[in-house]
Design a protein around this motif. Structure first.
Motif, short mmCIF file in Angstrom:
data_model
loop_
_atom_site.label_atom_id
_atom_site.label_comp_id
_atom_site.label_asym_id
_atom_site.label_seq_id
_atom_site.Cartn_x
_atom_site.Cartn_y
_atom_site.Cartn_z
N ASP A 75 117.53 46.13 4.54
CA ASP A 75 117.90 44.80 4.04
C ASP A 75 119.41 44.71 3.81
N GLN A 76 119.99 45.77 3.27
CA GLN A 76 121.44 45.76 3.04
C GLN A 76 122.19 45.74 4.36
N ARG A 77 121.69 46.44 5.36
CA ARG A 77 122.35 46.44 6.67
C ARG A 77 122.34 45.03 7.27
N ILE A 78 121.25 44.32 7.09
CA ILE A 78 121.18 42.94 7.58
C ILE A 78 122.25 42.09 6.89
N LYS A 79 122.38 42.26 5.57
CA LYS A 79 123.39 41.53 4.82
C LYS A 79 124.80 41.91 5.27
N ASP A 80 125.02 43.19 5.50
CA ASP A 80 126.35 43.64 5.92
C ASP A 80 126.72 43.09 7.28
N LEU A 81 125.78 43.07 8.19
CA LEU A 81 126.06 42.50 9.52
C LEU A 81 126.35 41.00 9.42
N ALA A 82 125.60 40.32 8.57
CA ALA A 82 125.85 38.89 8.38
C ALA A 82 127.24 38.65 7.81
N ASP A 83 127.65 39.49 6.87
CA ASP A 83 128.99 39.34 6.29
C ASP A 83 130.06 39.60 7.34
N ASN A 84 129.83 40.55 8.22
CA ASN A 84 130.79 40.82 9.28
C ASN A 84 130.87 39.66 10.27
N ARG A 85 129.75 39.05 10.57
CA ARG A 85 129.79 37.86 11.43
C ARG A 85 130.59 36.74 10.75
N ALA A 86 130.41 36.61 9.44
CA ALA A 86 131.19 35.61 8.71
C ALA A 86 132.67 35.92 8.78
N ALA A 87 133.03 37.20 8.70
CA ALA A 87 134.44 37.59 8.81
C ALA A 87 135.00 37.25 10.19
N VAL A 88 134.20 37.48 11.22
CA VAL A 88 134.62 37.10 12.58
C VAL A 88 134.86 35.59 12.65
N ASP A 89 133.96 34.82 12.07
CA ASP A 89 134.10 33.36 12.09
C ASP A 89 135.37 32.93 11.35
N GLU A 90 135.69 33.59 10.25
CA GLU A 90 136.91 33.28 9.51
C GLU A 90 138.15 33.56 10.37
N CYS A 91 138.12 34.69 11.07
CA CYS A 91 139.24 35.00 11.97
C CYS A 91 139.39 33.93 13.04
N ALA A 92 138.27 33.53 13.63
CA ALA A 92 138.32 32.52 14.68
C ALA A 92 138.87 31.20 14.15
N GLU A 93 138.48 30.84 12.95
CA GLU A 93 138.96 29.59 12.35
C GLU A 93 140.46 29.61 12.13
N LEU A 94 140.99 30.77 11.75
CA LEU A 94 142.41 30.89 11.43
C LEU A 94 143.27 31.29 12.64
N GLY A 95 142.62 31.62 13.75
CA GLY A 95 143.36 32.11 14.90
C GLY A 95 143.86 33.53 14.73
N VAL A 96 143.13 34.32 13.96
CA VAL A 96 143.47 35.73 13.76
C VAL A 96 142.83 36.54 14.88
N PRO A 97 143.60 37.30 15.64
CA PRO A 97 143.04 37.96 16.81
C PRO A 97 142.27 39.24 16.53
N GLU A 98 142.52 39.89 15.38
CA GLU A 98 141.96 41.21 15.13
C GLU A 98 141.31 41.27 13.75
N LEU A 99 140.05 41.73 13.71
CA LEU A 99 139.36 41.98 12.44
C LEU A 99 139.33 43.48 12.21
N VAL A 100 140.03 43.94 11.19
CA VAL A 100 140.12 45.37 10.88
C VAL A 100 138.82 45.83 10.22
N LEU A 101 138.29 46.94 10.74
CA LEU A 101 137.02 47.48 10.24
C LEU A 101 137.24 48.82 9.54
#
Length: 274
Positions: A75-101
């Motif tokens: 369940d936590q892994r599902i939440k973590d993946l969802a949060d990472n997708r949200a981070a990708v979406d935030e980058c796309a919205e701002l025009g940020v090319p790289e999401l640091v992991l």
């Protein structure tokens, strides 16, 4: 003024500055780029941040951070993946090319480092196509081995490249952070191997003795022992022409005036990195 065209000030270096103050500090020091963190962006507002950066003419160079892929709880892994997708979406919205992991450390009570690394690979496989479709690259950051147990089981640039090479270069790259990899006797061979995969180049210095809070042991360029210019020349030779971010976790620097730190960053960048 020496060429600052590649310089970017990561928000972590001026942690206590609000978004508007961070932007002002960059402008005053003639620093053209800014490395973002999700928390201050969320506090200021995603759309407001984008508008502010566009108005100021600042380029967002990366976003910290995604990752933390090593929870054994499904369940936590599902939440973590969802949060990472949200981070990708935030980058796309701002025009940020790289999401640091930051990949995540060993699960509580576990000694299975290979198993934890397998979970990192599985998560990358889930996220890489999603990020690629949105024009965002996942940037695997190896952390110094002292953080392997609790923060990041990816401890060398070579390990990060082994993971990244499973995916298209436009989807997954690596972070070359001087603080974390300077000690590695194979680092220059790894940088050469990283051609086409370098998502971000981050600089600061290694100071000793380390403070009690090891996370805060980064120093301003020139205050420590890292061959910063040699490493910059190596990433240049590997074909990297992108931003050079200054990311420093240091309580004394955080407590100082953000404007002064930005100006010091620019001066030390010219003196020790260019």
């Amino acid at each position: 003024m020496s060429d600052l065209s590649r310089l970017s000030l990561n928000q972590a270096t001026i942690k206590y500055a609000g978004m508007e103050q961070a932007v002002s500090a960059c402008l005053r020091a003639e620093i053209p780029g800014i490395g973002l963190w999700r928390e201050p962006v969320a506090e200021y507002g995603l759309r407001k941040t984008g508008a502010l950066l566009r108005q100021a003419g600042l380029t967002p160079t990366s976003m910290c951070r995604g990752g933390f892929f090593t929870s054994p709880d499904s369940d936590q892994r599902i939440k973590d993946l969802a949060d990472n997708r949200a981070a990708v979406d935030e980058c796309a919205e701002l025009g940020v090319p790289e999401l640091v992991l930051v990949s995540g450390g060993l699960p509580d009570g576990s000694r299975d480092v290979d198993g934890a690394r397998s979970m990192v690979l599985d998560s990358l496989a889930e996220l890489a196509p999603y990020a690629g479709e949105r024009g965002v690259r996942l940037a695997i950051e190896p952390l110094h081995p002292m953080f392997c147990s609790d923060r990041c089981v990816v401890a060398t640039l070579g390990q990060a490249l082994d993971l990244a090479s499973r995916f298209p270069a436009e989807q997954v790259g690596v972070v070359v952070d001087t603080y974390h990899i300077w000690w590695d006797p194979t680092v220059y061979q790894a940088i050469e191997r990283a051609e086409g995969r370098i998502s971000a180049f981050q600089v600061c210095d290694w100071i000793t003795p380390l403070p009690a809070g090891v996370l805060l042991g980064r120093g301003m360029m020139g205050d420590g022992c890292i061959e910063l210019r040699r490493m910059r020349e190596a990433v240049d030779k590997a074909g990297y022409t992108g931003p050079i971010e200054v990311e420093i976790f240091n309580q004394e620097i955080w407590d100082a005036d953000a404007m002064e730190i930005a100006e010091l960053t620019a001066a030390r960048y010219v003196e020790h990195v260019l």
